[in-house]
Structures are given as C-alpha cells and as structure tokens.
Design an enzyme around this catalytic site. Structure first.
Site, PDB file in Angstrom:
ATOM      1  N   SER A  71      -0.819   3.487  -6.126  1.00 24.52           N
ATOM      2  CA  SER A  71       0.194   2.437  -5.987  1.00 24.52           C
ATOM      3  C   SER A  71      -0.321   1.072  -6.441  1.00 24.52           C
ATOM      4  CB  SER A  71       0.670   2.354  -4.537  1.00 24.52           C
ATOM      5  OG  SER A  71      -0.400   1.990  -3.687  1.00 24.52           O
ATOM      6  N   HIS A 116      -9.536   2.096  -7.218  1.00 22.21           N
ATOM      7  CA  HIS A 116     -10.044   1.894  -5.858  1.00 22.21           C
ATOM      8  C   HIS A 116     -10.429   3.238  -5.296  1.00 22.21           C
ATOM      9  CE1 HIS A 116      -5.661   1.996  -6.057  1.00 22.21           C
ATOM     10  NE2 HIS A 116      -5.677   2.698  -4.932  1.00 22.21           N
ATOM     11  N   ASN A 176      -7.175   8.159  -6.167  1.00 25.47           N
ATOM     12  CA  ASN A 176      -5.840   8.525  -6.626  1.00 25.47           C
ATOM     13  C   ASN A 176      -5.642   7.964  -8.029  1.00 25.47           C
ATOM     14  OD1 ASN A 176      -5.050   9.829  -4.230  1.00 25.47           O
ATOM     15  ND2 ASN A 176      -4.471   7.892  -3.284  1.00 25.47           N
ATOM     16  N   HIS A 190     -11.045   5.272  -2.054  1.00 30.11           N
ATOM     17  CA  HIS A 190     -10.778   5.273  -0.616  1.00 30.11           C
ATOM     18  C   HIS A 190     -11.954   5.943   0.095  1.00 30.11           C
ATOM     19  CE1 HIS A 190      -6.277   4.546  -0.768  1.00 30.11           C
ATOM     20  NE2 HIS A 190      -6.464   5.009  -1.988  1.00 30.11           N
TER      21      HIS A 190
HETATM   22  P1  DGP Z   1      -3.287   4.070  -3.519  1.00 34.38           P
HETATM   23  O1  DGP Z   1      -2.061   4.640  -2.891  1.00 34.38           O
HETATM   24  O2  DGP Z   1      -4.362   5.098  -3.774  1.00 34.38           O
HETATM   25  O3  DGP Z   1      -2.964   3.240  -4.746  1.00 34.38           O
HETATM   26  O4  DGP Z   1      -3.884   3.083  -2.432  1.00 34.38           O
HETATM   27  C1  DGP Z   1      -3.635   1.710  -2.401  1.00 34.38           C
HETATM   28  C2  DGP Z   1      -4.090   1.226  -1.069  1.00 34.38           C
HETATM   29  O5  DGP Z   1      -4.247  -0.174  -1.135  1.00 34.38           O
HETATM   30  C3  DGP Z   1      -3.121   1.514   0.081  1.00 34.38           C
HETATM   31  O6  DGP Z   1      -3.767   2.372   1.021  1.00 34.38           O
HETATM   32  C4  DGP Z   1      -2.826   0.160   0.677  1.00 34.38           C
HETATM   33  C5  DGP Z   1      -3.902  -0.732   0.107  1.00 34.38           C
HETATM   34  N1  DGP Z   1      -3.474  -2.089  -0.169  1.00 34.38           N
HETATM   35  C6  DGP Z   1      -2.447  -2.468  -0.966  1.00 34.38           C
HETATM   36  N2  DGP Z   1      -2.350  -3.812  -1.002  1.00 34.38           N
HETATM   37  C7  DGP Z   1      -3.356  -4.278  -0.218  1.00 34.38           C
HETATM   38  C8  DGP Z   1      -3.797  -5.595   0.143  1.00 34.38           C
HETATM   39  O7  DGP Z   1      -3.232  -6.620  -0.266  1.00 34.38           O
HETATM   40  N3  DGP Z   1      -4.864  -5.677   0.977  1.00 34.38           N
HETATM   41  C9  DGP Z   1      -5.516  -4.576   1.447  1.00 34.38           C
HETATM   42  N4  DGP Z   1      -6.547  -4.776   2.261  1.00 34.38           N
HETATM   43  N5  DGP Z   1      -5.147  -3.325   1.113  1.00 34.38           N
HETATM   44  C10 DGP Z   1      -4.072  -3.187   0.306  1.00 34.38           C
END
Ligand code: DGP
Length: 117
Positions: free
Chosen positions: A98, A103, A90, A105
């Site tokens: 977000s 990252h 994303n 997925h």
């Molecule tokens: P996006 O919406 O593409 O930016 O995905 C961000 C993802 O990151 C979302 O699926 C939740 C995950 N995420 C956010 N904060 C944390 C965290 O502190 N730990 C972990 N394991 N995942 C997180």
C-alpha cells in the site's frame, strides 16, 4: 523526484512526518508501524526511495543485508527471536503493498498462520 517529494516514507526519513523511530543505520530507518498487525510490528525502509521489490537488483544486495540484519537485531532487542518472527516484503497490489517505498515488515509476539492471507 516528484514521487519522492510526496512519498510518505520519504517524508518520515526527512522528519516531515512524525514516526516512532526505533533504530537506524547509515542506509536504513526502522520505525513502528502505525497500524500494528502483531504485538511487535516494525517497518524497515531504505532511506533512499525505492518504489518496490520489482525495482531491486544485485547492486542492492548490501542494502538488503543491512535491512535484514537490522531486523534480526531488533527481533533480539524486542525479545521475539526465541518465540519467532516473520519478515515480509509485500510487493505489488495483489500482495497488499500500500506504500510505494519498499518496507520490510518485522512481525512477532503472536502465533502466525501459514500460508499468510
Ligand atoms: P504494506 O501494506 O506492506 O504496504 O504496508 C504498509 C504499512 O505501512 C502498513 O502496515 C501501515 C504502515 N504505514 C502507512 N503509513 C504510515 C505512516 O505514516 N507511519 C507509520 N508509522 N506507518 C505507516
């Protein structure tokens, strides 16, 4: 530098914030998403801060290959390679990014619709 200090994924890399790590390579860390959107939902991040896909250039080619190949290895390890999996990057607010640290997925273990919502 200030951004990297406060970035949640940089904090995970530095082990200042806990995460359920599953694998790492020299330049990439993989950990389970805190809010899984599929039975298997793993995030793969560069250990060095890159804010978004908009910041990528040709020099990042080997890093991107490392991320994708680790993701495909993990898909095999998680036994979702046969049924199928999705890799998602994303980029930007309208796409749902977000966290401002790129990252990838890795999603699998369920049927997925197309186009994504
Ligand atoms: P996006 O919406 O593409 O930016 O995905 C961000 C993802 O990151 C979302 O699926 C939740 C995950 N995420 C956010 N904060 C944390 C965290 O502190 N730990 C972990 N394991 N995942 C997180």
């Amino acid at each position: 530098m200030e951004l990297e200090q406060s970035c949640i994924f940089c904090k995970i890399v530095r082990q200042e914030v806990p995460a359920k790590r599953i694998a790492e390579t020299e330049n990439v860390l993989a950990f389970f998403d805190i809010n899984p959107a599929a039975p298997t939902h793993i995030l793969l991040i560069p250990k060095l801060h890159i804010a978004s896909g908009n910041d990528l250039n040709l020099a990042h080619g080997p890093l991107l290959a490392e991320m994708i190949l680790l993701a495909t290895d993990l898909a095999k390890q998680q036994q979702i390679d046969g049924t199928g999996f999705r890799l998602v990057l994303n980029t930007g607010p309208a796409a749902g990014q977000s966290v401002d640290h790129i990252h990838l997925h890795l999603l699998g273990g369920r049927e997925m619709g197309w186009p994504p919502g």
